[in-house]
Design a protein around this motif. Structure first.
Motif, mmCIF file in Angstrom:
data_model
loop_
_atom_site.group_PDB
_atom_site.id
_atom_site.type_symbol
_atom_site.label_atom_id
_atom_site.label_comp_id
_atom_site.label_asym_id
_atom_site.label_seq_id
_atom_site.Cartn_x
_atom_site.Cartn_y
_atom_site.Cartn_z
ATOM 1 N N GLU A 165 0.683 -1.101 0.171
ATOM 2 C CA GLU A 165 -0.046 0.147 0.141
ATOM 3 C C GLU A 165 0.959 1.190 0.131
ATOM 4 O O GLU A 165 1.746 1.264 0.912
ATOM 5 C CB GLU A 165 -0.769 -0.010 1.254
ATOM 6 C CG GLU A 165 -1.966 -0.985 1.269
ATOM 7 C CD GLU A 165 -2.719 -0.905 2.487
ATOM 8 O OE1 GLU A 165 -3.146 -0.080 3.072
ATOM 9 O OE2 GLU A 165 -3.407 -2.032 2.725
ATOM 10 N N PRO A 166 0.662 2.389 -0.952
ATOM 11 C CA PRO A 166 -0.456 1.892 -1.932
ATOM 12 C C PRO A 166 0.032 1.327 -2.880
ATOM 13 O O PRO A 166 1.404 0.878 -3.151
ATOM 14 C CB PRO A 166 -0.300 3.626 -2.321
ATOM 15 C CG PRO A 166 0.928 4.301 -2.001
ATOM 16 C CD PRO A 166 1.318 3.526 -0.675
ATOM 17 N N GLU A 167 -0.745 0.640 -3.750
ATOM 18 C CA GLU A 167 -0.835 0.036 -4.776
ATOM 19 C C GLU A 167 0.406 0.229 -5.850
ATOM 20 O O GLU A 167 1.138 -0.734 -6.516
ATOM 21 C CB GLU A 167 -1.918 -0.707 -5.200
ATOM 22 C CG GLU A 167 -2.596 -1.525 -4.244
ATOM 23 C CD GLU A 167 -3.891 -2.173 -5.148
ATOM 24 O OE1 GLU A 167 -3.971 -2.235 -6.456
ATOM 25 O OE2 GLU A 167 -4.753 -2.557 -4.312
ATOM 26 N N SER A 222 3.022 1.709 -5.435
ATOM 27 C CA SER A 222 4.496 2.177 -4.716
ATOM 28 C C SER A 222 5.555 1.068 -5.231
ATOM 29 O O SER A 222 5.012 0.291 -6.058
ATOM 30 C CB SER A 222 4.342 1.912 -3.223
ATOM 31 O OG SER A 222 3.879 0.730 -2.851
#
Length: 114
Positions: free
Chosen positions: A50-52, A54
Motif C-alpha cells: 500500500e499504496p498499490e 508504490s
C-alpha cells in the motif's frame, strides 16, 4: 537496546522467488544466523503493498543485531563477505534501513540528531 536492519530487495528478471527461497534456506539463513552480531534473522516474500502503485519489492529481510558496526564487520569479512557478494549478484535493487527501539530515543531529540 533493540536494533534491526530491514532490507527490501527486488530480484533480477532472470531469477525467481522459488530459486531465491531455495538459496536462502540452504545458504543465506545459516550463514547470516552464524554472525556473532545477529540475534535473529528471517527473510520474507512480499504479499502485497500500500499504496498499490508504490515501488515493487520481491522480499524483505528482518535482521535483529546487537550492534550496527559489528554487523557491518561480520558482513564484510570471511564467509560474510562471500555471502554479501553472492546476495548482490542476485538482486537488481535494494534498500537498507537501520532501526532502533523508540524506547531508547532521547527525550527532546529531533530526527536530524540521529
Amino acid at each position: 537496546m533493540t536494533r534491526f536492519i530491514v532490507t527490501r530487495f527486488r530480484l533480477h528478471e532472470h531469477d525467481s522467488l522459488a530459486a531465491y527461497r531455495d538459496w536462502s534456506l540452504s545458504y543465506l539463513r545459516p550463514v547470516l544466523r552464524s554472525y556473532p552480531s545477529v540475534v535473529s534473522f528471517i527473510d520474507l516474500s512480499w504479499a502485497g503493498r500500500e499504496p498499490e502503485d508504490s515501488e515493487v519489492w520481491h522480499g524483505c529481510e528482518l535482521i535483529e543485531v546487537t550492534d550496527f558496526e559489528q554487523f557491518a564487520h561480520d558482513d564484510s569479512t570471511g564467509e560474510g563477505a562471500k555471502l554479501s557478494a553472492a546476495w548482490r549478484e542476485r538482486v537488481a535493487a535494494w534498500s537498507i534501513d537501520r532501526l532502533e527501539d523508540l524506547e531508547h530515543l532521547g527525550t527532546g531529540q529531533t530526527l536530524t540528531e540521529r
